[in-house]
Scaffold this motif. Structure first.
Motif, PDB file in Angstrom:
ATOM      1  N   LYS A 153     -20.039   1.750  -2.380  1.00 30.14           N
ATOM      2  CA  LYS A 153     -18.855   2.085  -1.204  1.00 30.14           C
ATOM      3  C   LYS A 153     -17.996   3.216  -1.598  1.00 30.14           C
ATOM      4  O   LYS A 153     -17.728   3.812  -0.770  1.00 30.14           O
ATOM      5  CB  LYS A 153     -18.188   0.811  -1.247  1.00 30.14           C
ATOM      6  CG  LYS A 153     -16.930   0.698  -0.223  1.00 30.14           C
ATOM      7  CD  LYS A 153     -16.266  -0.550  -0.401  1.00 30.14           C
ATOM      8  CE  LYS A 153     -15.249  -0.695   0.453  1.00 30.14           C
ATOM      9  NZ  LYS A 153     -14.230  -1.977   0.500  1.00 30.14           N
TER      10      LYS A 153
ATOM     11  N   GLU B 131      -8.230  -0.897  -5.120  1.00 33.90           N
ATOM     12  CA  GLU B 131      -9.053  -1.524  -4.091  1.00 33.90           C
ATOM     13  C   GLU B 131      -8.008  -2.529  -3.524  1.00 33.90           C
ATOM     14  O   GLU B 131      -7.887  -2.609  -2.194  1.00 33.90           O
ATOM     15  CB  GLU B 131     -10.304  -2.202  -4.378  1.00 33.90           C
ATOM     16  CG  GLU B 131     -11.315  -1.429  -5.193  1.00 33.90           C
ATOM     17  CD  GLU B 131     -11.010  -1.214  -6.778  1.00 33.90           C
ATOM     18  OE1 GLU B 131     -12.039  -0.594  -7.527  1.00 33.90           O
ATOM     19  OE2 GLU B 131     -10.071  -1.642  -7.192  1.00 33.90           O
TER      20      GLU B 131
ATOM     21  N   PRO C 291       0.775  -1.151   0.005  1.00 30.38           N
ATOM     22  CA  PRO C 291       0.106   0.008   0.116  1.00 30.38           C
ATOM     23  C   PRO C 291       0.901   1.443   0.032  1.00 30.38           C
ATOM     24  O   PRO C 291       0.523   2.273  -0.573  1.00 30.38           O
ATOM     25  CB  PRO C 291      -0.807  -0.300   1.201  1.00 30.38           C
ATOM     26  CG  PRO C 291      -0.872  -1.648   1.619  1.00 30.38           C
ATOM     27  CD  PRO C 291       0.340  -2.209   1.032  1.00 30.38           C
TER      28      PRO C 291
ATOM     29  N   ASP D 128     -14.912  -2.136  -6.327  1.00 32.08           N
ATOM     30  CA  ASP D 128     -15.694  -2.217  -5.461  1.00 32.08           C
ATOM     31  C   ASP D 128     -17.011  -1.718  -5.735  1.00 32.08           C
ATOM     32  O   ASP D 128     -17.222  -1.147  -6.835  1.00 32.08           O
ATOM     33  CB  ASP D 128     -14.988  -0.952  -4.587  1.00 32.08           C
ATOM     34  CG  ASP D 128     -13.928  -1.571  -3.471  1.00 32.08           C
ATOM     35  OD1 ASP D 128     -14.040  -2.835  -3.158  1.00 32.08           O
ATOM     36  OD2 ASP D 128     -13.317  -0.585  -2.861  1.00 32.08           O
TER      37      ASP D 128
ATOM     38  N   ALA E 130      -5.387  -0.808  -0.535  1.00 32.90           N
ATOM     39  CA  ALA E 130      -5.949  -1.594   0.758  1.00 32.90           C
ATOM     40  C   ALA E 130      -6.428  -0.233   1.604  1.00 32.90           C
ATOM     41  O   ALA E 130      -7.086   0.630   1.391  1.00 32.90           O
ATOM     42  CB  ALA E 130      -4.991  -2.501   1.330  1.00 32.90           C
ATOM     43  N   GLU E 131      -5.885  -0.113   3.035  1.00 31.19           N
ATOM     44  CA  GLU E 131      -5.991   0.801   3.917  1.00 31.19           C
ATOM     45  C   GLU E 131      -5.736   2.012   3.494  1.00 31.19           C
ATOM     46  O   GLU E 131      -6.319   3.021   4.275  1.00 31.19           O
ATOM     47  CB  GLU E 131      -5.526   0.267   5.329  1.00 31.19           C
ATOM     48  CG  GLU E 131      -4.125   0.464   5.417  1.00 31.19           C
ATOM     49  CD  GLU E 131      -3.523  -1.244   4.986  1.00 31.19           C
ATOM     50  OE1 GLU E 131      -2.282  -1.233   5.560  1.00 31.19           O
ATOM     51  OE2 GLU E 131      -4.289  -1.819   4.246  1.00 31.19           O
ATOM     52  N   MET E 132      -4.640   2.275   2.631  1.00 29.63           N
ATOM     53  CA  MET E 132      -4.356   3.686   2.012  1.00 29.63           C
ATOM     54  C   MET E 132      -5.291   4.279   0.979  1.00 29.63           C
ATOM     55  O   MET E 132      -4.793   5.188   0.489  1.00 29.63           O
ATOM     56  CB  MET E 132      -3.023   3.652   1.900  1.00 29.63           C
ATOM     57  CG  MET E 132      -2.089   3.357   3.207  1.00 29.63           C
ATOM     58  SD  MET E 132      -0.339   3.670   2.994  1.00 29.63           S
ATOM     59  CE  MET E 132       0.380   3.685   4.280  1.00 29.63           C
ATOM     60  N   GLN E 133      -6.250   3.380   0.432  1.00 28.59           N
ATOM     61  CA  GLN E 133      -6.830   4.031  -0.538  1.00 28.59           C
ATOM     62  C   GLN E 133      -7.594   5.206  -0.177  1.00 28.59           C
ATOM     63  O   GLN E 133      -7.496   6.101  -1.337  1.00 28.59           O
ATOM     64  CB  GLN E 133      -8.105   2.773  -1.021  1.00 28.59           C
ATOM     65  CG  GLN E 133      -8.820   3.285  -2.252  1.00 28.59           C
ATOM     66  CD  GLN E 133      -9.746   2.151  -2.588  1.00 28.59           C
ATOM     67  OE1 GLN E 133     -10.442   2.500  -3.892  1.00 28.59           O
ATOM     68  NE2 GLN E 133     -10.018   1.224  -2.008  1.00 28.59           N
ATOM     69  N   ASN E 134      -8.198   5.718   0.600  1.00 27.77           N
ATOM     70  CA  ASN E 134      -8.485   6.770   0.933  1.00 27.77           C
ATOM     71  C   ASN E 134      -7.559   7.983   0.913  1.00 27.77           C
ATOM     72  O   ASN E 134      -8.192   8.851   0.578  1.00 27.77           O
ATOM     73  CB  ASN E 134      -9.351   6.724   2.288  1.00 27.77           C
ATOM     74  CG  ASN E 134     -10.611   5.976   2.106  1.00 27.77           C
ATOM     75  OD1 ASN E 134     -11.199   5.816   1.114  1.00 27.77           O
ATOM     76  ND2 ASN E 134     -10.797   5.462   3.512  1.00 27.77           N
TER      77      ASN E 134
END
Length: 327
Positions: A308, A276, A250, A304, A280-284
């Motif tokens: 979402k 996606e 990520p 996704d 992962a958790e860093m997508q935002n």
């Protein structure tokens, strides 16, 4: 370095980053979050909190003669994919209506194969005119190699830009495909520029490229003055040459997005296939740096759910760009 100052200089048009600085962003450690903060400031200073939504239609699938190692549609791939010829115009229009309903402003149409025929383009032309005139969607097409006559026709029916990705750096190209070359793709981008059509061109990360190669390719791309740069992250599809390849993290993906933001301050940059899975958790965090995202599914792989992505956009205080329909 003061990265907020660098961002402001780029916004003011008095500064561009160098290849060495781009490489440093990819390899940064202790000052990484200062670099990221500068990239957020850069995005905010030019296009604020606005994000565009793109949707992608695979209008002709499979049986491609190219041997691209990442692609499930290649005839050399053993991946299980649906194969079909050009879909009917009413189906294309239906998909465009769904895209409009989901707040997309750009409708992208891809066709498998080395090149589309003029007959296929003319069959599709009526649908493209309808989408442009009735839905006011921007149109981007990905149809392989195009000649000047085909480009002129596409422009005449309302196509706004043509996608033709560089995909992977020059020195890595033979490891990914042998049925065409990096120079073939550069030549195609040059032809598009000569025919005065906007270019959508990006790449796929995670196919064995080095940091140095990635920077070199990014600067090659900058010379072509693209309208938009989609960043894809390899999905190692079972049955393809690159199945089982997992070399991305990520943080690595976020650094690539950050480097591209600094290098293309006023270009529409987009996180696309693989975001996606790999961000992962860093997508935002990546979403805060870009101008657009692909919404929903890709060519052969799922994305996704639309709901979402829309929810994430609103949670981060981002505003979806929507073109005003003029009748």
């Amino acid at each position: 370095m003061d990265y907020l100052k660098l961002a402001q200089e780029i916004i003011d048009g008095t500064r561009e980053i160098t290849p060495d600085e781009a490489l440093y962003i990819l390899e940064s450690t202790d000052d990484w979050w200062a670099i990221y903060a500068g990239a957020v400031a850069l995005k905010n200073g030019i296009s604020a909190n606005e994000v565009r939504l793109n949707t992608l239609l695979n209008a002709k699938s499979g049986l491609c003669a190219e041997d691209c190692g990442y692609c499930a549609q290649s005839k050399y791939s053993e991946a299980e994919v649906e194969t079909y010829g050009l879909i009917p115009n009413d189906e294309i229009i239906k998909k465009a209506l769904i895209a409009k309903k989901n707040h997309a402003s750009t409708f992208c149409i891809a066709m498998s194969g080395t090149r589309a025929t003029m007959r296929e383009l003319k069959v599709m032309g009526a649908a493209l005119r309808t989408i442009k005139e009735d839905l006011n969607l921007e149109l981007c097409v990905s149809m392989g190699l195009l000649d000047s006559e085909q480009i002129d026709y596409l422009k005449s029916v309302g196509v706004d830009r043509v996608n033709h990705n560089l995909n992977t750096p020059r020195d890595n190209y033979d490891n990914i495909t042998t049925t065409h070359s990096y120079q073939d793709r550069i030549d195609t981008l040059d032809r598009l520029n000569e025919d005065d059509v906007n270019i959508c061109s990006g790449f796929i990360c995670g196919m064995g490229e080095t940091d140095e190669q990635l920077v070199e390719m990014a600067f090659d791309l900058k010379e072509k003055n693209p309208y938009s740069v989609p960043m894809n992250f390899l999905l190692p599809i079972d049955g393809t040459k690159l199945e089982g390849r997992h070399e991305l993290t990520p943080l690595r993906c976020l650094k690539v997005v950050t480097m591209i933001r600094y290098l293309f301050p006023r270009t529409e940059i987009r996180i696309s296939a693989g975001r996606e899975y790999h961000l992962a958790e860093m997508q935002n965090l990546g979403m805060l740096l870009v101008d657009s995202i692909f919404l929903g599914n890709y060519l052969t792989e799922k994305g996704d759910p639309v709901e979402k992505d829309i929810e994430a956009i609103h949670k981060h205080g981002l505003k979806i760009y929507e073109a005003v329909t003029v009748k």
